[in-house]
Design a protein around this motif. Sequence first.
Motif, PDB file in Angstrom:
ATOM      1  N   ILE A  81       0.830  -1.205   0.000  1.00  0.00           N
ATOM      2  CA  ILE A  81       0.000   0.000   0.000  1.00  0.00           C
ATOM      3  C   ILE A  81       0.865   1.255   0.000  1.00  0.00           C
ATOM      4  N   MET A  82       1.884   1.283   0.842  1.00  0.00           N
ATOM      5  CA  MET A  82       2.744   2.463   0.920  1.00  0.00           C
ATOM      6  C   MET A  82       3.509   2.707  -0.376  1.00  0.00           C
ATOM      7  N   ALA A  83       3.844   1.628  -1.078  1.00  0.00           N
ATOM      8  CA  ALA A  83       4.589   1.760  -2.335  1.00  0.00           C
ATOM      9  C   ALA A  83       3.706   2.261  -3.474  1.00  0.00           C
ATOM     10  N   GLN A  84       2.379   2.157  -3.299  1.00  0.00           N
ATOM     11  CA  GLN A  84       1.474   2.476  -4.412  1.00  0.00           C
ATOM     12  C   GLN A  84       0.432   3.545  -4.091  1.00  0.00           C
ATOM     13  N   ALA A  85       0.366   3.964  -2.834  1.00  0.00           N
ATOM     14  CA  ALA A  85      -0.581   5.011  -2.432  1.00  0.00           C
ATOM     15  C   ALA A  85       0.160   6.090  -1.663  1.00  0.00           C
ATOM     16  N   GLY A  86      -0.034   7.338  -2.065  1.00  0.00           N
ATOM     17  CA  GLY A  86       0.592   8.445  -1.364  1.00  0.00           C
ATOM     18  C   GLY A  86      -0.223   8.866  -0.155  1.00  0.00           C
ATOM     19  N   ARG A  87       0.325   9.756   0.618  1.00  0.00           N
ATOM     20  CA  ARG A  87      -0.402  10.299   1.761  1.00  0.00           C
ATOM     21  C   ARG A  87      -1.643  11.040   1.256  1.00  0.00           C
ATOM     22  N   GLN A  88      -2.734  10.866   1.986  1.00  0.00           N
ATOM     23  CA  GLN A  88      -4.023  11.472   1.644  1.00  0.00           C
ATOM     24  C   GLN A  88      -4.606  10.908   0.339  1.00  0.00           C
ATOM     25  N   GLU A  89      -4.211   9.696   0.000  1.00  0.00           N
ATOM     26  CA  GLU A  89      -4.867   8.976  -1.082  1.00  0.00           C
ATOM     27  C   GLU A  89      -5.679   7.828  -0.486  1.00  0.00           C
ATOM     28  N   VAL A  90      -6.652   7.346  -1.241  1.00  0.00           N
ATOM     29  CA  VAL A  90      -7.636   6.404  -0.706  1.00  0.00           C
ATOM     30  C   VAL A  90      -7.269   4.969  -1.050  1.00  0.00           C
ATOM     31  N   VAL A  91      -7.468   4.097  -0.066  1.00  0.00           N
ATOM     32  CA  VAL A  91      -7.324   2.656  -0.238  1.00  0.00           C
ATOM     33  C   VAL A  91      -8.692   2.029   0.006  1.00  0.00           C
ATOM     34  N   ALA A 107      -2.521   2.922   8.539  1.00  0.00           N
ATOM     35  CA  ALA A 107      -2.785   4.249   7.983  1.00  0.00           C
ATOM     36  C   ALA A 107      -2.048   5.333   8.758  1.00  0.00           C
ATOM     37  N   ALA A 108      -1.795   5.073  10.045  1.00  0.00           N
ATOM     38  CA  ALA A 108      -1.050   6.045  10.848  1.00  0.00           C
ATOM     39  C   ALA A 108       0.373   6.203  10.327  1.00  0.00           C
TER      40      ALA A 108
END
Length: 357
Positions: A81-91, A107-108
């Motif tokens: 998730i961290m490799a593919q979603a930036g901060r303030q993006e939705v999973v 998420a924290a």
Amino acid sequence: MMTSEHFNSAAGIDYVIDIRSDTVTRPTASMYEAIANADLGDDGLDGDPTAAKLEQSTAKLLGKAAGVFMPSATMANLTAIMAQAGRQEVVLAHADSHIYGAERGGAAISGAFYTPLAGAAGAMDMDALRRALSGNRSKLRTAVVCLETSHNSAGGTVLPLAYMEEVKTHAHAAGAVVHLDGARLFNAAACLGVPARQIADHCDTVSVCLSKGLSAPMGAVLVGPRATIAKARELRRALGGNQRQVGIAAAAGLVAIETMVDRLVEDQKSAAALSSAVAKVATIKVSTPQTNIVLVDTALSGKPAKDWEKALREAGVLVRPWGEFMLRCVTHRHISIDDVKTAAEAFNNVAARFAAS
């Protein structure tokens, strides 16, 4: 077949059948031999050759460009998730998925927004998914859509391949990637009667756990595009997951993916037998398993799951409460057909005792 039977004289029980989880499986003799003879290196410096072989073998098995060995599937999911979603993006994830229900505290660290979607049998409602992908009031971009198969909290249900392909189509059209929590991916493949690669084809990244039904003592592998896996490897170090002579653990993982996948059908046969036998108890309801997980609903008995768990433990059968009136039972290679019969008898005896009281 090795069983779960052992002696516990202190508790006055002369056997224990442990069906709390397939994580209780022990390494095989071949795994211990591989551990003893593993070629080792420093995975934080020049690399560990056995870990590298496990990563390459798992990636090839699942049809992906690269892989990285992780201490746990939880870390594999988080780094994906961290490799593919930036901060303030939705999973996006199913509301009862393991990623949302048990791992969203990540998420924290990631800064991503985990958003649950309702559905049935472990599958997100497709209309809800399309609406979520089309935009949200906060205007945040959806970066990752998470799937899980087999689905733990849905009782080991398996996502249809056509459903997974539809999810991938909608996700990619919206600029999102698909990550698969495949902790029990090989169980799902056994259920569908297809190679695990055929399931993985519908996802960009996939995590697989080695320490459940495959019997390795620890670890998971995350596979996907080469650039994504390189980023996940960097994140592993940042999260404290960098390891040294990790080939000791990777050696067992290699044996797991090479020799333990095909036998998972036996666990599913055991689960079906357990479900069929326990279903004869009138005061409980039992799921019909697709894989190796059986859910037992105790509501009709008037007794909560914790009371059933205690009574079954006293009878030598270990199960896991999975809600106020739900028990989870998971078969694995240490559970024989005789164990299944004994466990079913314990359920029947406990039911009779509760009815009499």
